[in-house]
Design an enzyme around this catalytic site. Structure first.
Site, PDB file in Angstrom:
ATOM      1  N   SER A 193      28.043  28.426  42.738  1.00 39.10           N
ATOM      2  CA  SER A 193      29.338  28.360  42.052  1.00 39.10           C
ATOM      3  C   SER A 193      30.383  29.150  42.829  1.00 39.10           C
ATOM      4  O   SER A 193      30.065  29.915  43.729  1.00 39.10           O
ATOM      5  CB  SER A 193      29.207  28.940  40.642  1.00 39.10           C
ATOM      6  OG  SER A 193      29.104  30.348  40.721  1.00 39.10           O
ATOM      7  N   LYS A 194      31.618  28.942  42.431  1.00 40.11           N
ATOM      8  CA  LYS A 194      32.720  29.656  43.075  1.00 40.11           C
ATOM      9  C   LYS A 194      32.549  31.162  42.903  1.00 40.11           C
ATOM     10  O   LYS A 194      32.880  31.939  43.779  1.00 40.11           O
ATOM     11  CB  LYS A 194      34.035  29.188  42.460  1.00 40.11           C
ATOM     12  CG  LYS A 194      35.243  29.926  42.984  1.00 40.11           C
ATOM     13  CD  LYS A 194      36.503  29.140  42.766  1.00 40.11           C
ATOM     14  CE  LYS A 194      37.728  30.002  42.564  1.00 40.11           C
ATOM     15  NZ  LYS A 194      37.835  31.197  43.369  1.00 40.11           N
ATOM     16  N   ARG A 195      31.989  31.520  41.751  1.00 37.58           N
ATOM     17  CA  ARG A 195      31.795  32.954  41.495  1.00 37.58           C
ATOM     18  C   ARG A 195      30.857  33.601  42.520  1.00 37.58           C
ATOM     19  O   ARG A 195      31.047  34.746  42.906  1.00 37.58           O
ATOM     20  CB  ARG A 195      31.278  33.188  40.073  1.00 37.58           C
ATOM     21  CG  ARG A 195      32.320  33.891  39.220  1.00 37.58           C
ATOM     22  CD  ARG A 195      31.912  33.980  37.771  1.00 37.58           C
ATOM     23  NE  ARG A 195      31.628  32.645  37.251  1.00 37.58           N
ATOM     24  CZ  ARG A 195      30.513  32.322  36.578  1.00 37.58           C
ATOM     25  NH1 ARG A 195      29.575  33.223  36.365  1.00 37.58           N
ATOM     26  NH2 ARG A 195      30.343  31.091  36.133  1.00 37.58           N
ATOM     27  N   ASP A 202      32.946  34.328  45.493  1.00 36.54           N
ATOM     28  CA  ASP A 202      33.833  35.483  45.280  1.00 36.54           C
ATOM     29  C   ASP A 202      33.052  36.786  45.363  1.00 36.54           C
ATOM     30  O   ASP A 202      33.495  37.765  45.951  1.00 36.54           O
ATOM     31  CB  ASP A 202      34.517  35.383  43.907  1.00 36.54           C
ATOM     32  CG  ASP A 202      35.481  34.197  43.847  1.00 36.54           C
ATOM     33  OD1 ASP A 202      35.858  33.695  44.936  1.00 36.54           O
ATOM     34  OD2 ASP A 202      35.841  33.763  42.736  1.00 36.54           O
TER      35      ASP A 202
END
Ligand code: GLU
Length: 510
Positions: A262-264, A267
């Site tokens: 996921s994008k998380r 990040d």
């Protein structure tokens, strides 16, 4: 049956930036098309107007341009099967919805959201299907006249697919083998909504794949649950003969632990999950992209190619042409592929090393400018030599600066711990001797200078490490970097001497 021409498509919905998993899907389609001399189509699936995001289509096109993934037809490329944007194909879908209504494979339903909600509370695990459809408000139970009157009145309705229960549905997947499900688990999917006069994803997707003569559907695993429904739709239209072959690609998994990337994760661990930087038009949020983070497109391609596929041996570095030669759905894995972003960094390093020094020098120029150095003050030859000395130490072009700044700026300070270790009371006198020696050198070329300086240190009985490191400290500002005499050859005699003098002054007063 005659071999079908390979025609594959990448069919994103323009709902935001393209996720890196989508890039991999497109890449595999591209490799497959090119290997078979087939066509690669770019189709925009924008029938869900609520999720439309302005700029997404442009972003997707720009991503592939950067990556060197090319299309033969589709939105912005033209072709004989257009239009390729689904929102421009309304009339086509309407016609095919009517075909299903006419042959009894679909029906019209008037149930309002409130009515559906009420049913859901009434019946546990309610599903709109063969077991419940006769209790609902649709054309299967209402007289024809009533249906027509409601439509004439402007009542909103949907068209639902009439799925026969208790049938085995077989999906032949080129990666997963045979997948069988019982049709009773499926609900009567909505195929069309009168409210926006648009089909849903399922109908538009099947109609387009058929009309565009798509031979293979290669897409992410998240679409596998839709495949049985798609098979049934092909059947309902009587298009079994031309049904594409399916290949569902494995999921991209988190770099650590379980679950979908996921994008998380990006990040948290500091890597992009999008090809290009994305500026969200609504929130203004900026998400990092591979391009802006300094990745070379060749490295991203090579990295992604190996996430879910392998060439059958342990070869890792492959150009696009080699990938086209070697790619095969047989060697795609069923198991999810861990997104090892550190491997992506390694690929970038390898692709930097594969570039010529001349090209690297050009790529380095904007970095220099950003550091306040005017690249025009240096010859291309100088820049080429600089990058050749330090490229082995970097994973990204921008890191070249950290390893080469002293080629452009004299040290403004000297690393404290190196001074402590390498600079003693005797050092200034020794450095003066070194200056005198250098001044007299006939050649300042690396090898020649090295021979002379080393010879002098040895003859004097000085400590080799201390003298050489003091010399380095003076010229570089710290005790690291490429071979000392390669550095001084490039800087030249005058600048080298100037820096030693400067260090003798500066360090003595520290
Ligand atoms: N529009 C779908 C997507 O966004 C296409 C899925 C498919 O390839 O069938 O991925």
């Amino acid at each position: 049956m005659a071999e079908r021409k390979v025609r594959v498509r990448f069919a994103p919905s323009p709902t935001g930036p393209l996720h890196i998993g989508g890039v991999r899907t497109a890449l595999y389609n591209y490799l497959f098309a090119r290997q078979h001399g087939g066509d690669f189509i770019f189709r925009i699936e924008d029938t869900d107007s609520n999720r439309f995001v302005p700029g997404a289509e442009q972003y997707i096109l720009e991503s592939f341009k950067w990556l060197g993934v090319t299309f033969d037809e589709g939105v912005s490329f033209g072709g004989n099967y257009g239009p390729y944007r689904q929102s421009e194909r309304r009339d086509i879908y309407k016609k095919y919805v009517q075909v299903l209504l006419d042959n009894g494979k679909a029906y019209i339903a008037f149930d309002t959201p409130q009515e559906l909600e009420a049913k859901r509370t009434e019946i546990a695990n309610f599903q709109y299907d063969a077991s419940t459809r006769l209790q609902m408000r649709n054309s299967l139970v209402m007289p024809k006249e009533e249906v027509e009157a409601l439509i004439a009145e402007g009542k909103q309705y949907v068209v639902r697919f009439r799925i026969e229960p208790n049938e085995e549905v077989h999906v032949h997947d080129l990666i997963r083998g045979e997948v069988v499900i019982n049709s009773s688990v499926l609900d009567d999917k909505v195929l069309y909504k009168s409210a926006d006069q648009l089909p849903t994803y399922h109908l538009a997707n099947i109609v387009d794949d058929h009309l565009m003569e798509v031979s293979h559907v290669i897409r992410g695993e998240e679409w596998l649950p839709s495949a049985p429904l798609h098979v049934l739709l092909y059947r309902a239209f009587g298009w079994e003969e031309s049904m594409p072959q399916f290949a569902h690609l494995p999921l991209l998994l988190k770099p650590e632990g379980n679950g979908k990337l996921s994008k998380r994760d990006g990040d948290r661990l500091g890597f992009p999950v999008f090809p290009l930087e994305w500026h969200d038009p609504k929130s203004g949020e900026i998400s990092s992209g591979y391009r802006e983070a300094g990745y070379l497109p060749e490295a991203v391609i090579n990295f992604l190619a190996l996430l879910g596929w392998n060439p059958g041996n342990d070869q890792e570095l492959m150009s696009m042409d080699e990938l086209i030669q070697l790619f095969s759905l047989d060697h795609c894995s069923k198991a999810g592929a861990k997104f090892d972003y550190k491997k992506g960094t390694w690929f970038n390093h390898e692709y930097i090393l594969r570039k010529s020094d001349e090209e690297l020098a050009q790529l380095f120029k904007p970095v220099l400018t950003a550091q306040g150095v005017n690249p025009a003050d240096y010859s291309d030859l100088y820049l080429t030599k600089v990058v050749s000395l330090v490229k082995g130490r970097v994973n990204f072009i921008k890191e070249l600066w950290d390893h080469s700044r002293f080629f452009f700026k004299a040290p403004e300070s000297y690393a404290e711990k190196d001074v402590k270790k390498r600079w003693s009371a005797e050092t200034p006198a020794i450095m003066e001797e070194l200056i005198a020696l250098i001044e007299d050198l006939e050649s300042f070329e690396s090898k020649a200078a090295e021979e002379q300086v080393i010879g002098w240190i040895t003859a004097k009985g000085y400590h080799m490490g201390n003298v050489m490191n003091a010399f380095r400290l003076a010229v570089v500002g710290e005790c690291k970097g490429p071979h000392m005499f390669d550095i001084t050859e490039l800087l030249g005699k005058e600048e080298t001497i100037r820096r030693i003098r400067e260090a003798v002054c500066a360090i003595s007063v520290m």
